[in-house]
Design a protein around this motif. Sequence first.
Motif, mmCIF file in Angstrom:
data_model
loop_
_atom_site.group_PDB
_atom_site.id
_atom_site.type_symbol
_atom_site.label_atom_id
_atom_site.label_comp_id
_atom_site.label_asym_id
_atom_site.label_seq_id
_atom_site.Cartn_x
_atom_site.Cartn_y
_atom_site.Cartn_z
ATOM 1 N N PRO A 372 0.819 -1.207 0.000
ATOM 2 C CA PRO A 372 0.000 0.000 0.000
ATOM 3 C C PRO A 372 0.860 1.268 0.000
ATOM 4 C CG PRO A 372 -0.674 -1.532 1.722
ATOM 5 C CD PRO A 372 0.644 -2.000 1.213
ATOM 6 N N GLN A 373 0.258 2.374 -0.437
ATOM 7 C CA GLN A 373 0.941 3.657 -0.456
ATOM 8 C C GLN A 373 1.287 4.097 0.960
ATOM 9 O OE1 GLN A 373 1.358 5.439 -3.437
ATOM 10 N NE2 GLN A 373 2.631 6.940 -2.366
ATOM 11 N N GLY A 374 2.525 4.589 1.139
ATOM 12 C CA GLY A 374 2.914 5.181 2.410
ATOM 13 C C GLY A 374 3.737 4.300 3.315
ATOM 14 N N CYS A 375 3.751 2.982 3.087
ATOM 15 C CA CYS A 375 4.573 2.130 3.952
ATOM 16 C C CYS A 375 5.504 1.253 3.112
ATOM 17 C CB CYS A 375 3.705 1.282 4.880
ATOM 18 S SG CYS A 375 2.598 0.129 4.058
ATOM 19 N N GLU A 376 5.948 1.831 1.985
ATOM 20 C CA GLU A 376 6.852 1.079 1.102
ATOM 21 C C GLU A 376 8.147 0.704 1.812
ATOM 22 O OE1 GLU A 376 4.293 3.826 -1.365
ATOM 23 O OE2 GLU A 376 5.597 4.058 0.384
ATOM 24 N N GLY A 377 8.709 1.690 2.556
ATOM 25 C CA GLY A 377 9.960 1.409 3.261
ATOM 26 C C GLY A 377 9.796 0.307 4.288
ATOM 27 N N SER A 378 8.679 0.333 5.007
ATOM 28 C CA SER A 378 8.441 -0.670 6.049
ATOM 29 C C SER A 378 8.258 -2.064 5.453
ATOM 30 C CB SER A 378 7.199 -0.297 6.863
ATOM 31 O OG SER A 378 7.347 0.968 7.447
ATOM 32 N N ILE A 379 7.494 -2.147 4.361
ATOM 33 C CA ILE A 379 7.242 -3.455 3.743
ATOM 34 C C ILE A 379 8.520 -4.037 3.163
ATOM 35 C CG2 ILE A 379 6.126 -4.590 1.786
ATOM 36 C CD1 ILE A 379 4.215 -4.233 4.000
ATOM 37 N N MET A 380 9.275 -3.216 2.416
ATOM 38 C CA MET A 380 10.509 -3.716 1.827
ATOM 39 C C MET A 380 11.518 -4.085 2.917
ATOM 40 S SD MET A 380 9.699 -3.742 -1.299
ATOM 41 C CE MET A 380 11.263 -4.221 -2.023
ATOM 42 N N ALA A 381 11.544 -3.285 3.997
ATOM 43 C CA ALA A 381 12.445 -3.591 5.099
ATOM 44 C C ALA A 381 12.047 -4.896 5.783
ATOM 45 C CB ALA A 381 12.444 -2.441 6.108
ATOM 46 N N PHE A 382 10.742 -5.113 5.943
ATOM 47 C CA PHE A 382 10.276 -6.355 6.550
ATOM 48 C C PHE A 382 10.677 -7.553 5.702
ATOM 49 C CE2 PHE A 382 7.264 -9.738 7.424
ATOM 50 C CZ PHE A 382 7.208 -9.729 8.814
ATOM 51 N N LEU A 383 10.562 -7.405 4.384
ATOM 52 C CA LEU A 383 10.981 -8.486 3.484
ATOM 53 C C LEU A 383 12.452 -8.803 3.673
ATOM 54 C CD1 LEU A 383 10.750 -10.372 0.983
ATOM 55 C CD2 LEU A 383 11.267 -8.351 -0.415
ATOM 56 N N MET A 384 13.311 -7.770 3.648
ATOM 57 C CA MET A 384 14.741 -8.005 3.756
ATOM 58 C C MET A 384 15.112 -8.539 5.131
ATOM 59 S SD MET A 384 15.327 -7.332 0.730
ATOM 60 C CE MET A 384 17.072 -7.753 0.805
ATOM 61 N N SER A 385 14.363 -8.125 6.154
ATOM 62 C CA SER A 385 14.588 -8.663 7.490
ATOM 63 C C SER A 385 14.265 -10.150 7.529
ATOM 64 C CB SER A 385 13.727 -7.913 8.504
ATOM 65 O OG SER A 385 13.728 -8.577 9.749
ATOM 66 N N ALA A 386 13.133 -10.515 6.939
ATOM 67 C CA ALA A 386 12.737 -11.919 6.912
ATOM 68 C C ALA A 386 13.760 -12.756 6.155
ATOM 69 C CB ALA A 386 11.358 -12.060 6.265
ATOM 70 N N VAL A 387 14.278 -12.221 5.060
ATOM 71 C CA VAL A 387 15.276 -12.948 4.274
ATOM 72 C C VAL A 387 16.584 -13.067 5.051
ATOM 73 C CG1 VAL A 387 16.683 -12.867 2.176
ATOM 74 C CG2 VAL A 387 14.246 -12.348 2.059
ATOM 75 N N ALA A 388 16.981 -11.981 5.740
ATOM 76 C CA ALA A 388 18.204 -12.029 6.545
ATOM 77 C C ALA A 388 18.099 -13.089 7.633
ATOM 78 C CB ALA A 388 18.480 -10.655 7.162
ATOM 79 N N LEU A 389 16.952 -13.120 8.310
ATOM 80 C CA LEU A 389 16.738 -14.142 9.343
ATOM 81 C C LEU A 389 16.745 -15.537 8.716
ATOM 82 C CD1 LEU A 389 16.111 -14.834 12.262
ATOM 83 C CD2 LEU A 389 13.675 -14.513 11.767
ATOM 84 N N ALA A 390 16.167 -15.651 7.524
ATOM 85 C CA ALA A 390 16.148 -16.946 6.837
ATOM 86 C C ALA A 390 17.561 -17.416 6.508
ATOM 87 C CB ALA A 390 15.316 -16.839 5.557
ATOM 88 N N PHE A 391 18.421 -16.490 6.074
ATOM 89 C CA PHE A 391 19.803 -16.861 5.770
ATOM 90 C C PHE A 391 20.555 -17.276 7.028
ATOM 91 C CE2 PHE A 391 19.668 -14.777 1.498
ATOM 92 C CZ PHE A 391 20.240 -15.821 0.787
ATOM 93 N N ILE A 392 20.284 -16.605 8.139
ATOM 94 C CA ILE A 392 20.924 -16.986 9.403
ATOM 95 C C ILE A 392 20.498 -18.398 9.799
ATOM 96 C CG2 ILE A 392 21.035 -16.478 11.868
ATOM 97 C CD1 ILE A 392 20.745 -13.514 11.139
ATOM 98 N N VAL A 393 19.193 -18.663 9.732
ATOM 99 C CA VAL A 393 18.686 -20.007 10.032
ATOM 100 C C VAL A 393 19.303 -21.025 9.085
ATOM 101 C CG1 VAL A 393 16.625 -21.468 10.049
ATOM 102 C CG2 VAL A 393 16.528 -19.165 11.021
ATOM 103 N N SER A 394 19.373 -20.676 7.808
ATOM 104 C CA SER A 394 19.950 -21.566 6.809
ATOM 105 C C SER A 394 21.411 -21.879 7.109
ATOM 106 C CB SER A 394 19.814 -20.926 5.422
ATOM 107 O OG SER A 394 20.442 -21.710 4.438
ATOM 108 N N GLY A 395 22.159 -20.829 7.515
ATOM 109 C CA GLY A 395 23.566 -21.045 7.858
ATOM 110 C C GLY A 395 23.737 -21.940 9.064
ATOM 111 N N TYR A 396 22.904 -21.736 10.094
ATOM 112 C CA TYR A 396 22.984 -22.580 11.286
ATOM 113 C C TYR A 396 22.576 -24.023 10.972
ATOM 114 C CZ TYR A 396 23.492 -18.298 14.065
ATOM 115 O OH TYR A 396 23.939 -17.116 14.606
ATOM 116 N N LEU A 397 21.561 -24.189 10.116
ATOM 117 C CA LEU A 397 21.178 -25.539 9.702
ATOM 118 C C LEU A 397 22.320 -26.219 8.956
ATOM 119 C CD1 LEU A 397 17.480 -25.114 8.471
ATOM 120 C CD2 LEU A 397 18.276 -26.254 10.553
ATOM 121 N N GLY A 398 23.050 -25.435 8.169
ATOM 122 C CA GLY A 398 24.202 -25.986 7.456
ATOM 123 C C GLY A 398 25.283 -26.470 8.411
ATOM 124 N N VAL A 399 25.519 -25.693 9.466
ATOM 125 C CA VAL A 399 26.497 -26.105 10.486
ATOM 126 C C VAL A 399 26.033 -27.391 11.169
ATOM 127 C CG1 VAL A 399 27.541 -25.472 12.696
ATOM 128 C CG2 VAL A 399 27.340 -23.764 10.881
#
Length: 448
Positions: A372-399
């Motif tokens: 929606p209009q007005g929260c573009e920064g928040s939505i995109m930031a939430f996406l990148m946060s979720a992906v960052a957390l996913a990569f951390i989980v992925s790295g720990y699963l790899g270990v």
Amino acid sequence: MVSSKGVANSKIDDDDGGGDKLMRKVLGLGFSVQGFRCFPWLVVSFFLKDGLNVNPSTLQILLSSANLPMVGKPLYGLVSDSVYISGQHRVPYIAFGAFLQALSWLAIAISPSSISVFTISIYLLLSNLGASITEVGNDAIVAEMGKQPPSSTKHSQQPSSSGNLQSFVWIASSVGGVAGNLLGGIFISRLSPQSMFMFFGLLVALQFFITISIRESSLGLPKNPSIGIKKQLSELSAALRKPKIAYSISWFALSYAVVPLLNGTMFFYQTQYLKIDSSVLGISKVFGQATMLLWGVIYNRYLKSISPRKLISAIQATIAFLMISDVLFVRGFYRQMGVPDTLYVVIFSGFLEVLFFFKFLPFTVLLAQLCPQGCEGSIMAFLMSAVALAFIVSGYLGVALASYIKITGSDFSGLSLGLVIQASCTLLPIFWSSCIPEYVKTKDKRKD
């Protein structure tokens, strides 16, 4: 004879065109510098392995944990959307992020070579904090401009509604990645790690000084009313409750989280077991970044009309296929066919490493249309946060996987099995890819 109305319209067109050019320069600088971050990070891996003598599992834990500041992106996005600094809410955050990066890398550069693992971990966390704040500002600008309709004038063209701006910044980031990996591969055996950290620190310091000299009003950004963080949080919560947004982001994050990455193990396998030179790994990363650059061009010209679900699922399947190719590589299949290990690492390993990020381009175009209009920064930031957390989980699963099948820095007998498990997990998200919308229509954005 030209009427005053015509003169006014011409002036508006020129101003808009100038704002669009300046915006592209700001985004081009921001994304190319962020792409160039691979320059010091390539050195970090070797510095931790050779200088501080860490093992594969410790290396992967350190590199994965360094992404923790990225998880806080929704907070940075909320602040960026709602808190204005001198009437600006994007450029000051981009500048502050560049400042933090410069501070951290210059601190590492002047530290003694006997720096402790704990100390360098703190500096790396600070660096990624700055990078995440900068990325939030840049991503928000792209998302905001992505919601603007194309201009009817011939002098002022808002290119982003069809994904052109996303492709532009993708290409800028890829160009920075190509330059960073190329220079990193060349100088990693010629310069000390501290010299390379110093170079990047000075580069982001330059970005800081350039950014603070720019007024946000000159970029031609849409005028959104300033609202408080509480209100912004409420709007973000409402947006995330929309099924298309919630399901899409959930699928995207889980598509990374369920894959146990073995990057640290593969790095040790290539450098310790196969004795592949660091310059070869640098060239491999250059090849990968070059394919990302090419992907941006191909997507923008030929693939924008393809259903996001089909395109992202195809990328996911290709990743799994190349992981199976890595199994053959570890078992010596290509070597028996006369293909040198270095050639495989340059082409296939370099391509596989960046293929994980190919999904970002079609997905961010999709999400820019959904949010929606007005929260573009928040939505995109939430996406990148979720992906960052996913990569951390992925790295720990790899270990955990490497430990379970008993892979060490000197024993890689279980690596083939680990890669098979990794490929199988990569295929899993395809079975629930229906979470991603086929297409986004304008009327859907009003109803959902």
